[in-house]
Design a protein around this motif. Structure first.
Motif, PDB file in Angstrom:
ATOM      1  N   GLY B 106      -0.975  14.038 -17.417  1.00  0.00           N
ATOM      2  CA  GLY B 106      -0.407  13.692 -16.081  1.00  0.00           C
ATOM      3  C   GLY B 106      -1.250  13.874 -14.774  1.00  0.00           C
ATOM      4  N   ILE B 107      -1.771  15.099 -14.955  1.00  0.00           N
ATOM      5  CA  ILE B 107      -2.674  15.469 -13.786  1.00  0.00           C
ATOM      6  C   ILE B 107      -4.101  14.513 -13.916  1.00  0.00           C
ATOM      7  CG2 ILE B 107      -4.151  17.385 -12.917  1.00  0.00           C
ATOM      8  CD1 ILE B 107      -1.901  19.239 -12.777  1.00  0.00           C
ATOM      9  N   ASN B 108      -4.530  14.867 -15.032  1.00  0.00           N
ATOM     10  CA  ASN B 108      -6.046  13.846 -15.361  1.00  0.00           C
ATOM     11  C   ASN B 108      -5.624  12.414 -14.890  1.00  0.00           C
ATOM     12  OD1 ASN B 108      -7.558  15.720 -16.329  1.00  0.00           O
ATOM     13  ND2 ASN B 108      -6.722  15.340 -18.474  1.00  0.00           N
ATOM     14  N   THR B 109      -4.516  11.821 -15.300  1.00  0.00           N
ATOM     15  CA  THR B 109      -4.112  10.250 -15.001  1.00  0.00           C
ATOM     16  C   THR B 109      -4.084  10.191 -13.387  1.00  0.00           C
ATOM     17  OG1 THR B 109      -2.870  10.252 -16.794  1.00  0.00           O
ATOM     18  CG2 THR B 109      -2.522   8.423 -15.348  1.00  0.00           C
ATOM     19  N   LEU B 110      -3.519  11.147 -12.751  1.00  0.00           N
ATOM     20  CA  LEU B 110      -3.315  11.116 -11.151  1.00  0.00           C
ATOM     21  C   LEU B 110      -4.761  11.223 -10.665  1.00  0.00           C
ATOM     22  CD1 LEU B 110      -0.190  13.461 -10.431  1.00  0.00           C
ATOM     23  CD2 LEU B 110      -0.395  10.880 -10.167  1.00  0.00           C
ATOM     24  N   LEU B 111      -5.580  11.888 -11.394  1.00  0.00           N
ATOM     25  CA  LEU B 111      -6.870  11.936 -10.804  1.00  0.00           C
ATOM     26  C   LEU B 111      -7.724  10.756 -10.981  1.00  0.00           C
ATOM     27  CD1 LEU B 111      -7.922  15.791 -11.203  1.00  0.00           C
ATOM     28  CD2 LEU B 111      -7.505  14.824  -8.927  1.00  0.00           C
ATOM     29  N   MET B 112      -7.704  10.370 -12.209  1.00  0.00           N
ATOM     30  CA  MET B 112      -8.570   9.271 -12.695  1.00  0.00           C
ATOM     31  C   MET B 112      -8.036   7.877 -12.046  1.00  0.00           C
ATOM     32  SD  MET B 112      -9.555   8.081 -16.327  1.00  0.00           S
ATOM     33  CE  MET B 112     -10.515   9.502 -17.160  1.00  0.00           C
ATOM     34  N   GLY B 113      -6.555   7.828 -12.215  1.00  0.00           N
ATOM     35  CA  GLY B 113      -6.083   6.764 -11.768  1.00  0.00           C
ATOM     36  C   GLY B 113      -6.214   6.527 -10.276  1.00  0.00           C
ATOM     37  N   GLY B 114      -6.062   7.851  -9.473  1.00  0.00           N
ATOM     38  CA  GLY B 114      -6.261   7.774  -8.109  1.00  0.00           C
ATOM     39  C   GLY B 114      -7.541   7.331  -7.750  1.00  0.00           C
ATOM     40  N   GLU B 115      -8.429   7.581  -8.685  1.00  0.00           N
ATOM     41  CA  GLU B 115     -10.135   6.920  -8.309  1.00  0.00           C
ATOM     42  C   GLU B 115      -9.869   5.432  -8.371  1.00  0.00           C
ATOM     43  OE1 GLU B 115     -12.783   8.335 -10.961  1.00  0.00           O
ATOM     44  OE2 GLU B 115     -12.840  10.356 -10.679  1.00  0.00           O
ATOM     45  N   ALA B 116      -9.328   5.025  -9.240  1.00  0.00           N
ATOM     46  CA  ALA B 116      -9.340   3.514  -9.469  1.00  0.00           C
ATOM     47  C   ALA B 116      -8.335   2.692  -8.246  1.00  0.00           C
ATOM     48  CB  ALA B 116      -8.440   3.089 -10.710  1.00  0.00           C
ATOM     49  N   VAL B 117      -7.357   3.375  -7.873  1.00  0.00           N
ATOM     50  CA  VAL B 117      -6.642   2.812  -6.804  1.00  0.00           C
ATOM     51  C   VAL B 117      -7.415   3.087  -5.515  1.00  0.00           C
ATOM     52  CG1 VAL B 117      -4.219   3.182  -5.396  1.00  0.00           C
ATOM     53  CG2 VAL B 117      -4.383   3.386  -8.156  1.00  0.00           C
ATOM     54  N   LEU B 118      -7.820   4.148  -4.921  1.00  0.00           N
ATOM     55  CA  LEU B 118      -8.452   4.489  -3.850  1.00  0.00           C
ATOM     56  C   LEU B 118      -9.736   3.603  -3.910  1.00  0.00           C
ATOM     57  CD1 LEU B 118      -8.747   8.211  -3.433  1.00  0.00           C
ATOM     58  CD2 LEU B 118      -7.882   6.731  -1.732  1.00  0.00           C
ATOM     59  N   GLY B 119     -10.482   3.533  -4.891  1.00  0.00           N
ATOM     60  CA  GLY B 119     -11.856   2.993  -4.915  1.00  0.00           C
ATOM     61  C   GLY B 119     -11.609   1.423  -4.635  1.00  0.00           C
ATOM     62  N   CYS B 120     -10.552   0.870  -5.590  1.00  0.00           N
ATOM     63  CA  CYS B 120     -10.080  -0.486  -5.249  1.00  0.00           C
ATOM     64  C   CYS B 120      -9.744  -0.971  -3.729  1.00  0.00           C
ATOM     65  CB  CYS B 120      -9.284  -0.740  -6.361  1.00  0.00           C
ATOM     66  SG  CYS B 120      -8.438  -2.592  -6.097  1.00  0.00           S
ATOM     67  N   TYR B 121      -8.798  -0.351  -3.338  1.00  0.00           N
ATOM     68  CA  TYR B 121      -8.564  -0.563  -1.659  1.00  0.00           C
ATOM     69  C   TYR B 121      -9.738  -0.418  -0.717  1.00  0.00           C
ATOM     70  CZ  TYR B 121      -3.679  -1.109  -3.054  1.00  0.00           C
ATOM     71  OH  TYR B 121      -2.504  -1.507  -3.482  1.00  0.00           O
ATOM     72  N   ILE B 122     -10.678   0.589  -0.999  1.00  0.00           N
ATOM     73  CA  ILE B 122     -11.779   0.740  -0.003  1.00  0.00           C
ATOM     74  C   ILE B 122     -12.784  -0.281  -0.305  1.00  0.00           C
ATOM     75  CG2 ILE B 122     -13.788   2.446   0.453  1.00  0.00           C
ATOM     76  CD1 ILE B 122     -11.921   4.817  -0.455  1.00  0.00           C
ATOM     77  N   PHE B 123     -12.874  -0.769  -1.522  1.00  0.00           N
ATOM     78  CA  PHE B 123     -13.849  -1.729  -1.845  1.00  0.00           C
ATOM     79  C   PHE B 123     -13.250  -2.984  -1.226  1.00  0.00           C
ATOM     80  CE2 PHE B 123     -14.959  -5.407  -4.363  1.00  0.00           C
ATOM     81  CZ  PHE B 123     -16.234  -5.352  -4.429  1.00  0.00           C
ATOM     82  N   ARG B 124     -11.855  -3.355  -1.287  1.00  0.00           N
ATOM     83  CA  ARG B 124     -11.344  -4.681  -0.714  1.00  0.00           C
ATOM     84  C   ARG B 124     -11.655  -4.619   0.835  1.00  0.00           C
ATOM     85  NH1 ARG B 124      -5.755  -5.443  -3.967  1.00  0.00           N
ATOM     86  NH2 ARG B 124      -6.659  -5.819  -6.129  1.00  0.00           N
ATOM     87  N   ALA B 125     -11.289  -3.344   1.460  1.00  0.00           N
ATOM     88  CA  ALA B 125     -11.487  -3.259   2.815  1.00  0.00           C
ATOM     89  C   ALA B 125     -13.111  -3.595   3.354  1.00  0.00           C
ATOM     90  CB  ALA B 125     -10.968  -2.112   3.178  1.00  0.00           C
ATOM     91  N   LEU B 126     -13.841  -3.165   2.557  1.00  0.00           N
ATOM     92  CA  LEU B 126     -15.331  -2.997   2.808  1.00  0.00           C
ATOM     93  C   LEU B 126     -16.095  -4.179   2.659  1.00  0.00           C
ATOM     94  CD1 LEU B 126     -16.596   0.664   1.882  1.00  0.00           C
ATOM     95  CD2 LEU B 126     -16.424  -0.197   4.211  1.00  0.00           C
ATOM     96  N   SER B 127     -15.525  -4.737   1.570  1.00  0.00           N
ATOM     97  CA  SER B 127     -16.250  -6.079   1.074  1.00  0.00           C
ATOM     98  C   SER B 127     -16.220  -7.217   1.965  1.00  0.00           C
ATOM     99  CB  SER B 127     -15.957  -6.482  -0.418  1.00  0.00           C
ATOM    100  OG  SER B 127     -14.456  -6.788  -0.532  1.00  0.00           O
ATOM    101  N   ARG B 128     -15.054  -7.126   2.906  1.00  0.00           N
ATOM    102  CA  ARG B 128     -14.879  -8.358   3.871  1.00  0.00           C
ATOM    103  C   ARG B 128     -15.948  -8.141   4.930  1.00  0.00           C
ATOM    104  NH1 ARG B 128      -9.229  -6.393   4.213  1.00  0.00           N
ATOM    105  NH2 ARG B 128      -8.167  -6.828   2.553  1.00  0.00           N
ATOM    106  N   ARG B 129     -16.334  -6.978   4.992  1.00  0.00           N
ATOM    107  CA  ARG B 129     -17.449  -6.879   6.196  1.00  0.00           C
ATOM    108  C   ARG B 129     -19.061  -6.647   5.737  1.00  0.00           C
ATOM    109  NH1 ARG B 129     -13.701  -2.266   8.925  1.00  0.00           N
ATOM    110  NH2 ARG B 129     -12.049  -3.719   9.303  1.00  0.00           N
ATOM    111  N   THR B 130     -18.914  -6.066   4.689  1.00  0.00           N
ATOM    112  CA  THR B 130     -20.515  -5.884   4.168  1.00  0.00           C
ATOM    113  C   THR B 130     -20.541  -6.509   2.744  1.00  0.00           C
ATOM    114  OG1 THR B 130     -20.032  -3.750   3.200  1.00  0.00           O
ATOM    115  CG2 THR B 130     -20.942  -3.796   5.548  1.00  0.00           C
ATOM    116  N   GLY B 131     -21.899  -6.199   2.097  1.00  0.00           N
ATOM    117  CA  GLY B 131     -22.030  -6.747   0.667  1.00  0.00           C
ATOM    118  C   GLY B 131     -21.179  -6.293  -0.348  1.00  0.00           C
ATOM    119  N   LYS B 132     -20.944  -6.735  -1.474  1.00  0.00           N
ATOM    120  CA  LYS B 132     -20.261  -6.227  -2.367  1.00  0.00           C
ATOM    121  C   LYS B 132     -20.862  -5.013  -3.154  1.00  0.00           C
ATOM    122  CE  LYS B 132     -17.313 -10.120  -3.694  1.00  0.00           C
ATOM    123  NZ  LYS B 132     -16.998 -11.335  -4.489  1.00  0.00           N
TER     124      LYS B 132
END
Lengths: 250, 225
Positions: B106-132
């Motif tokens: 459970g904890i490992n999934t929250l951490l690893m899954g958290g990386e995927a969720v956070l990273g995805c949203y930050i990437f989506r927000a940033l890629s509108r302004r800067t390069g991919k």
């Protein structure tokens, strides 16, 4: 990760432990795991490590391969053991013993039970979507591992990998993983088409749900034999758990 | 990267039971959204993403004692919901192989899954302004820093912050004085070494993610959302 070797042991083994019901083996592993977590006694922990080793010997699994795999969690738990050593050396040793025991328990389960049977047991408590994801992960893993190993071999043969050159390696590895991702996505598309043609509607049917996990073969004789093994295994693990919980004073 | 590989019995149930509850609640929420015709396509894709994550972990990186996780990359490729679900599959398969405890899935999934969720949203927000490529690197660094900090917090809470630190006062002045003498050596060999390895791991993973995203943007731009 030695997945192929473990998979081979689980599928090709023919010991009485391989024939026991998957659900029973899952319960036995969990009971032994609980016993290991609950104990704070070094001697009991050593005995609890001996239990899966004994079961693995009975199952005629490749113990060398299993111990090799069990060494990984020992290495990972070393840092936690070193932290606990500051409390007492016994606390540090307990961390290592628990890591080894828990890994051996899980390895006993997967070395004697094919993955598909374990996932079938999980399907009683987890949603079908998750089970399907497990099955697709497992299926794709072997195909992609094969692809990856040939790619790594190819890169090494062409001088694209050097242990000391991290940035150089990283550039080549990134390109290799990029190709692998494209291949993986194409494979998922292919899987989607194949399963759609076969009538897949978002849930892979587990054939013989009662027959695989909780029941067995058609023959009554085999059924009785398996039933006896299951009862003995369950009794054994229960005795171990109770033995751990009781504070013995001899 | 933030994968703990904690064995069973190190974390108390106070940590891993809520970890399982939160993890299953999130899984229920994410999988409930996958229905009907959509499921037929997304389930094989998630399975393949989980397979990819497992494979990324087996890629050799030379002499560094870290392995790639690329959970952020998976989040970018398949989206946050499927990325989190794939992280659960990865952790369960790893636990069955003895890599990480069964109770800490459970904890490992929250951490690893958290990386995927956070990273995805930050990437989506940033890629509108800067390069991919730069967005991928920055989102990876931010997501990994957050989840690694959480991992350190969990581990130090589990073993007791006082014991986790390289110097701790047992209430005796003499011991504290000896501790101060040993401090520089212990700091260099223990926590500083761990910090350097973690920092190197984060940089390598972020750099790798950036390079892969750059490669995919040129060859198959449709894969990067």
């Amino acid at each position: 990760m030695h997945i192929a070797a473990i998979d081979y042991m689980a599928n090709s083994g023919n010991s009485f432990l391989h024939r026991a019901r998957p659900a029973v083996k899952v319960i036995v592993s969990l009971l032994l795991l609980i016993a290991l977590i609950l104990t704070n006694d070094i001697y009991k922990a050593v005995l609890l490590i001996a239990v899966p080793v004994f079961l693995l010997l009975l199952s005629k699994s490749n113990l060398k391969e299993i111990l090799h795999l069990a060494a990984y969690p020992m290495v990972f738990s070393l840092i936690f053991a070193l932290i606990r050593v500051q409390e007492s050396w016994l606390a540090g040793l307990m961390v290592l013993l628990r890591a080894l025991g828990a890994a051996l328990n899980m390895l006993f389960l997967i070395a004697t039970t094919p993955y598909t049977d374990i996932f079938r047991v999980f399907s009683y408590v987890l949603p079908g979507v998750i089970i399907d994801i497990f099955l697709f992960s497992y299926r794709s893993l072997f195909i992609l591992l094969d692809k990856l190993s040939s790619m790594i071999r190819s890169i090494k043969l062409r001088g694209g990998f050097h242990p000391a050159k991290i940035l150089f390696n990283l550039k080549n590895i990134a390109g290799m993983l990029g190709v692998l991702i494209i291949h993986a996505f194409d494979m998922s598309e292919r899987l989607y088409r194949i399963y759609s043609l076969r009538g897949y509607s978002g849930k892979i049917p587990m054939t013989g749900s009662a027959a695989g996990a909780f029941g067995v073969s058609a023959k009554q004789n085999a059924l009785l034999n398996t039933l006896l093994i299951d009862i003995l295994l369950l009794l054994f693990s229960l005795i171990v758990l109770i033995g751990v919980l009781i504070p013995w004073k001899i | 990267m933030s994968h703990i590989h904690l064995p069973d019995g190190v974390l108390s149930p106070v940590f891993w039971v809520p970890g399982f509850i939160i993890c299953f609640a999130l899984l229920w929420f994410f999988t409930k959204r996958i229905k009907g015709e959509e499921a037929k396509k997304k389930i094989p894709l998630t399975g393949v993403a989980a397979g990819l994550m497992l494979i990324f972990m087996s890629v050799p990186l030379g002499f560094l004692p870290v392995h790639l996780g690329l959970a952020v990359l998976c989040g970018i490729l398949v989206g946050p919901a499927l990325g989190f679900t794939a992280a659960f599959a990865v952790n369960t398969i790893l636990a069955l192989l003895g890599h990480g405890g069964f109770t800490v899935i459970g904890i490992n999934t929250l951490l690893m899954g958290g990386e995927a969720v956070l990273g995805c949203y930050i990437f989506r927000a940033l890629s509108r302004r800067t390069g991919k490529t730069s967005s991928a690197v920055i989102s990876n660094i931010i997501a990994l820093l957050i989840t690694t900090a959480l991992m350190v917090l969990i581990v130090s809470s589990a073993v007791g912050a006082a014991h986790a630190l390289p110097i701790h006062d047992h209430g005796h002045e003499i011991e504290a004085a000896h501790g101060a003498e040993d401090f520089s050596f212990l700091t260099f060999t223990g926590w500083s070494a761990a910090a350097i390895i973690i920092a190197a791991g984060i940089l390598i993973e972020s750099f790798a993610t950036g390079l892969i995203v750059r490669f995919l943007s040129k060859i198959r731009p449709d894969l990067i959302h």
